[in-house]
Design a protein around this motif. Structure first.
Motif, PDB file in Angstrom:
ATOM      1  N   GLY A  11       0.818  -1.211   0.000  1.00 22.56           N
ATOM      2  CA  GLY A  11       0.000   0.000   0.000  1.00 22.56           C
ATOM      3  C   GLY A  11       0.854   1.264   0.000  1.00 22.56           C
ATOM      4  O   GLY A  11       2.033   1.247   0.377  1.00 22.56           O
ATOM      5  N   ILE A  12       0.253   2.343  -0.458  1.00 26.04           N
ATOM      6  CA  ILE A  12       0.922   3.649  -0.492  1.00 26.04           C
ATOM      7  C   ILE A  12       0.193   4.587   0.456  1.00 26.04           C
ATOM      8  O   ILE A  12      -1.043   4.617   0.476  1.00 26.04           O
ATOM      9  N   GLY A  13       0.968   5.340   1.214  1.00 22.62           N
ATOM     10  CA  GLY A  13       0.375   6.308   2.134  1.00 22.62           C
ATOM     11  C   GLY A  13       0.963   7.691   1.927  1.00 22.62           C
ATOM     12  O   GLY A  13       2.094   7.844   1.451  1.00 22.62           O
ATOM     13  N   PHE A  14       0.163   8.687   2.271  1.00 23.73           N
ATOM     14  CA  PHE A  14       0.605  10.086   2.205  1.00 23.73           C
ATOM     15  C   PHE A  14       0.269  10.757   3.535  1.00 23.73           C
ATOM     16  O   PHE A  14      -0.659  10.356   4.230  1.00 23.73           O
ATOM     17  N   ILE A  73      -0.859   1.335   5.309  1.00 29.82           N
ATOM     18  CA  ILE A  73      -1.395   0.047   5.759  1.00 29.82           C
ATOM     19  C   ILE A  73      -2.872  -0.068   5.351  1.00 29.82           C
ATOM     20  O   ILE A  73      -3.321  -1.114   4.865  1.00 29.82           O
ATOM     21  N   ALA A  74      -3.604   1.027   5.539  1.00 29.38           N
ATOM     22  CA  ALA A  74      -5.021   1.021   5.145  1.00 29.38           C
ATOM     23  C   ALA A  74      -5.157   0.727   3.657  1.00 29.38           C
ATOM     24  O   ALA A  74      -6.045  -0.021   3.231  1.00 29.38           O
ATOM     25  N   ASP A  75      -4.250   1.285   2.874  1.00 31.50           N
ATOM     26  CA  ASP A  75      -4.282   1.059   1.429  1.00 31.50           C
ATOM     27  C   ASP A  75      -3.909  -0.389   1.094  1.00 31.50           C
ATOM     28  O   ASP A  75      -4.515  -1.019   0.224  1.00 31.50           O
ATOM     29  N   ALA A  76      -2.917  -0.905   1.825  1.00 31.81           N
ATOM     30  CA  ALA A  76      -2.467  -2.278   1.544  1.00 31.81           C
ATOM     31  C   ALA A  76      -3.552  -3.293   1.861  1.00 31.81           C
ATOM     32  O   ALA A  76      -3.722  -4.281   1.146  1.00 31.81           O
ATOM     33  N   LEU A  77      -4.275  -3.048   2.951  1.00 36.28           N
ATOM     34  CA  LEU A  77      -5.235  -4.054   3.414  1.00 36.28           C
ATOM     35  C   LEU A  77      -6.661  -3.744   2.993  1.00 36.28           C
ATOM     36  O   LEU A  77      -7.550  -4.580   3.178  1.00 36.28           O
ATOM     37  N   GLY A  78      -6.883  -2.532   2.497  1.00 34.22           N
ATOM     38  CA  GLY A  78      -8.245  -2.146   2.133  1.00 34.22           C
ATOM     39  C   GLY A  78      -9.172  -2.084   3.326  1.00 34.22           C
ATOM     40  O   GLY A  78     -10.333  -2.481   3.257  1.00 34.22           O
ATOM     41  N   VAL A  79      -8.640  -1.585   4.442  1.00 35.40           N
ATOM     42  CA  VAL A  79      -9.450  -1.481   5.664  1.00 35.40           C
ATOM     43  C   VAL A  79      -9.518  -0.028   6.106  1.00 35.40           C
ATOM     44  O   VAL A  79      -8.695   0.797   5.706  1.00 35.40           O
TER      45      VAL A  79
END
Lengths: 169, 803
Positions: free
Chosen positions: B446-449, B772-778
């Motif tokens: 996932g990618i985060g900003f 992490i939210a992007d990686a897990l879709g949560v």
């Protein structure tokens, strides 16, 4: 090995940075406390007293040990080296120390003496380690200021240059 | 990208000593002959009444001088003053009741530390356990056990703020998106623990204490009042070196008072060195916070308004200057975004945990976890690109200086440009490529900003925002902050600098020498900097100390001003000796000379020494140029307005982070694959030191995101009492970070510099959580995101990949 009584002070003699020294201490006294408060070598720092942070690392007969997990009596008659031995008598830094300065590898400097002593031992045995080996040894030390990156760079520079750190003080 | 003219690489003045074992940390300093040593007896209970303390067996032990209890402390001292007026009282030892595991309940004073620890086991304390409350939300319930029954509630402060017309904005919004975030409890555990050496002079009724205290010195009057003495009767000395602090060494102050009392009781100097186990269980923690945040939105992702309900858990006591973290960001609560309407509810709750206090980031990590998680969530729910949502809401470059809805005056910046640089040069494309490749193979990537505003140099008046405007008017306006520095000349014309900061590794010595040398035409090596503090002899104000990034915007400016004052005097002195006008004099290369005829020159030292040896030669009416002190008091730090708007800090930098993370399919460990951190901290004073500060802050941000947490069970037992349980990252856990700079100099200070050492503590936890939210879709990501928590998230989603 000499027998000592738990509640009696005993005279502990050792060689610290090339000089023979002795002081009275209870058998339960930690080597870290003995060096700092018995012999006045305050360059060795105490960070956790349970062997995790590595700040108190010194050399006993050339081998890096945690002085907070070592009793002073265990160093009786042995050769102990601490951070105070690294620079030349005129204050000139040795290559490892100089690399730490040049790479901004320390901020508060509290954990630094332990790291220097670990790598004094390690580089003497492995003058040209890989970065992975450097990281593995460094993972035995906690530093809260630097994020470690500049420490790795400093040690890499020493490892790749022809100078190995002086093995004797 | 603008490159700074002052970013020359120079060696730190501090390093040679520190690398040679010649530092002077608190426990290295000599103590008087006859010094006694103290050991603290601590509560094993999270909540209990103290029924009885019997110290007779301990007192009978050889070498024991005294055992102090809460009753002694109550007789000899007053409770600590607090920022919030409540019926809650706190002393340096527990009185009648203990309220967290590790709370000091008695003090044994003996001839050695080892004997004190032996005797501590002989102190018999009978406790009557009470029900404990650990969860901050549960602590607000009417049925919750009360920590301080006289307060009638655990929720000791609640204030509501309305900035703009939030209700109208919500009414006209296309969409509303809400979420709840929880920021964990953690510390950044300096490797050197607390040290106090206290002396009492019964004849003069005065105390003389050495401690590795960090400031703010607004705590000095708190300590003096507790000891029932006037300020000058409490002399506080701070050693020249300190083994890290990160906010934590403010909280040595109750022990300063306790050891001072022990010195008074025994008539001997008393020394106490905290050990690591004590430090972890009871020294200090950052506050945990539960934030409910809601945005009013247009369909294209523009945020019209925000609502925040911030519940901050300060543990068992609200110590001054708490609840700082809840208010330090108040003026900047809308972060980097152009949001005109915001409602905020700030709640302070007490629970049976160690008291929370200063910590690097100080309110920023808690705020930005909520705000930046919300921005990511908006993108997911509106099916927009998360970076695009950030971009649409950033404050536009032409709006600076920008007055934020809640009152912060953002001094300078070009946020969009900084984001463009950070995401450019293929950096974002590379992250996207890596994510696509990983996902194509079924891996979780996932990618985060995160885009955040980093305040520096706090307005000492911000805490009064927690009072109603009526209460503020009654108490008188509080505002501003003073920074002080002094430039001295010795009889041989050598320059020394002192300043109102404490040292914990931030390279103040190096940077102050650099600033003063530049103003005086000298080399940094020509300038000595002495930063140990002595409240009896040094210049200081309540704002003194090292915290809230006040160095670059504050003390560095004061040093520059003091050096300029000295320079102008030296020009006038030299003009007379060179037979030119002062306007024709310059200081350069160690000389003071005529600009128009550089051969007409005198050595700096000779001119500078004039005031010592020949004051009669000074220009008429000039006071000797021996010592110049400057006090920097920026006008922008105004008191809160009648409608609660507050400019909480002087300068506001900008940080934009982006990262890629991958979740290990077997261990559920989060691995940070790439991390880019863009900083606009105004003019960079020293690029090497700036890089060091950013890397250190980044490591602590990673620690908060993935590793460090003070854990308690429901009964309040402390579960992370050693470095084997409380996970401080080693080199193996800290990923690489690519650091970028963009410089928008602050127009509000002569140096143009802003703070930069807290930014990643604020941005990195949010950025990693978003990835992490992007990686897990949560939607729910709880920090620190340990393998156990990641596994639980995937279990809930039915996606643990059991094969």
């Amino acid at each position: 090995m000499r027998a000592v009584k738990g509640d009696q002070k005993t005279r502990i003699a050792l060689t610290l940075n090339g000089r023979k020294l002795a002081a009275e201490a209870e058998p339960r006294l930690l080597l870290s406390d003995f060096l700092r408060h018995g012999l006045g070598a305050t360059g060795t720092h105490v960070g956790c007293e349970h062997g995790v942070c590595g700040a108190c690392t010194v050399l006993i007969d050339g081998v890096a040990v945690r002085s907070c997990l070592t009793l002073a009596v265990q160093a009786e008659g042995r050769e102990v080296r601490t951070v105070e031995s690294l620079a030349a008598p005129d204050g000139a830094l040795n290559p490892l120390q100089a690399a730490f300065r040049d790479h901004h590898a320390l901020q508060c400097g509290f954990c630094t003496p332990g790291i220097l002593m670990s790598f004094t031992d390690f580089l003497a045995r492995n003058p040209q380690p890989s970065e992975a080996q450097i990281r593995e040894v460094l993972s035995g030390h906690l530093c809260r200021c630097t994020g470690y990156a500049n420490i790795v760079e400093a040690i890499k520079e020493v490892a790749s240059s022809s100078h190995a750190p002086r093995s004797e003080g | 990208m603008a490159e700074s003219s002052t970013t020359t690489k120079i060696r730190r003045k501090e390093d040679a000593s520190l690398l040679s074992g010649r530092g002077r940390y608190a426990d290295d300093l000599p103590v008087p002959v006859g010094t006694l040593y103290a050991h603290v007896v601590r509560s094993p209970h999270a909540h209990a009444d103290i029924v009885r303390i019997d110290a007779r067996r301990a007192l009978a032990h050889d070498g024991v001088w005294a055992v102090l209890t809460g009753e002694d402390v109550r007789k000899l001292s007053d409770p600590f003053l607090a920022a919030v007026k409540t019926p809650v009282q706190q002393w340096s030892l527990a009185v009648e009741r203990v309220r967290y595991v590790g709370e000091p309940a008695a003090l044994v004073v003996a001839e050695s530390r080892y004997v004190a620890e032996d005797a501590a086991e002989l102190v018999e304390i009978e406790y009557a356990p009470l029900p404990a409350v650990i969860d901050p939300v549960a602590a607000c319930a009417k049925s919750a056990p009360l920590l301080h029954p006289q307060a009638g509630t655990n929720e000791v402060s609640v204030r509501e703020f309305r900035y703009g017309d939030t209700a109208a904005a919500f009414a006209r919004a296309d969409r509303r998106i809400a979420m709840t975030t929880t920021f964990p409890r953690l510390s950044f555990t300096p490797i050197e623990c607390y040290v106090v050496v206290a002396r009492h002079n019964a004849a003069g009724g005065s105390y003389d204490v050495t401690a590795n205290f960090q400031g703010p010195f607004s705590m000095h009057p708190v300590m003096a009042r507790a000891l029932r003495v006037k300020g000058p009767k409490l002399r506080l000395r701070i050693p020249p070196d300190s083994g890290g602090s990160f906010g934590i060494k403010l909280s040595v102050f109750p022990y300063i008072v306790l050891m001072a009392l022990a010195a008074r009781v025994t008539g001997r100097p008393v020394k106490w060195v905290e050990d690591r186990i004590e430090h972890l269980v009871a020294a200090s923690s950052g506050p945990n916070r539960v934030t409910q945040i809601e945005a009013a939105l247009t369909n294209d992702g523009c945020v019209l308004a925000l609502r925040l309900d911030q519940l901050e858990d300060y543990g068992a006591f609200l110590r001054a200057p708490m609840p700082g973290p809840l208010y330090r960001m108040q003026g900047a609560v809308t972060g980097a975004y152009d949001i005109a309407h915001v409602d905020v509810i700030n709640r302070v709750v007490l629970t049976n945990k160690m008291p929370a206090s200063l910590i690097r980031g100080f309110g920023g990590p808690q705020l930005y976890l909520a705000l930046e998680r919300l921005m990511q969530r908006i993108a997911v729910e509106l099916d927009l690109d998360p970076l695009e949502v950030i971009r649409r809401n950033l404050i536009a470059g032409e709006k600076f200086p920008y007055r934020a809805a809640a009152g912060a005056l953002y001094d300078s910046g070009d946020y969009a440009r900084a984001v463009e640089i950070a995401t450019g040069d293929g950096r974002l494309d590379e992250l996207k490529r890596r994510r696509a490749a990983a996902r194509a193979q079924g891996r979780r990537y996932g990618i985060g900003f995160a885009a955040i505003v980093e305040p520096a140099m706090s307005n000492m008046g911000y805490l009064s925002t927690l009072m109603s405007k009526e209460a503020r008017e009654k108490a008188g306006p509080k505002s501003g902050a003073v920074s002080m520095a002094t430039v001295n000349i010795d009889p041989l014309g050598a320059v020394t600098v002192t300043a109102d900061v404490t040292v914990q590794g931030q390279s103040h010595e190096t940077v102050l020498a650099q600033i003063v040398a530049k103003a005086l035409g000298l080399r940094p090596d020509d300038v000595e900097v002495v930063l140990e503090m002595d409240t009896a002899k040094d210049q200081w104000s309540i704002a003194a100390g090292t915290y809230s990034s006040r160095f670059a915007s504050g003390t560095a400016v004061a040093a520059h001003m003091a050096a300029v004052q000295m320079r102008e005097k030296l020009k006038a002195i030299a003009a007379k000796q060179l037979n030119v006008l002062p306007a024709d004099v310059e200081l350069s290369g160690g000389k003071i000379r005529s600009r128009s005829n550089p051969d007409n020159a005198l050595p700096f030292g000779r001119v500078a020494a004039t005031s010592h040896w020949s004051p009669g030669l000074l220009p008429e009416s000039m006071a000797p140029a021996l010592s110049e002190t400057a006090a920097w008091t920026p006008q922008e730090l105004e008191p809160p307005s009648r409608d609660d708007r507050i400019n909480t800090s002087l300068t506001y930098g900008f940080v934009f982070d982006m990262c890629g993370v991958e979740i290990d399919p077997v261990s559920y460990q989060v691995r940070v694959d790439r991390y880019v951190s863009m900083h606009d901290a105004g003019r960079i004073l020293n690029v090497t030191i700036a890089g060091g500060q950013i890397r250190g802050s980044f490591a602590q941000g990673v620690a908060a995101a993935l590793y460090e947490e003070f854990a308690y069970n429901e009964e309040g037992a402390f579960l992370t009492g050693t470095f084997a349980d409380y996970l401080v990252p080693t080199v193996s856990e800290i990923p690489e970070v690519e650091i970028l700079h963009y410089e928008s100099p602050s127009p509000l200070t002569p140096l143009g510099a802003k703070g930069l050492a807290e930014g990643n503590c604020m941005s990195t936890p949010a950025c990693i959580a978003n990835a992490i939210a992007d990686a897990l879709g949560v939607a729910d990501v709880t920090l620190p995101a340990t393998p156990r928590r990641i596994h639980a998230l995937l279990e809930r989603a039915g996606a643990t990949g059991k094969r």
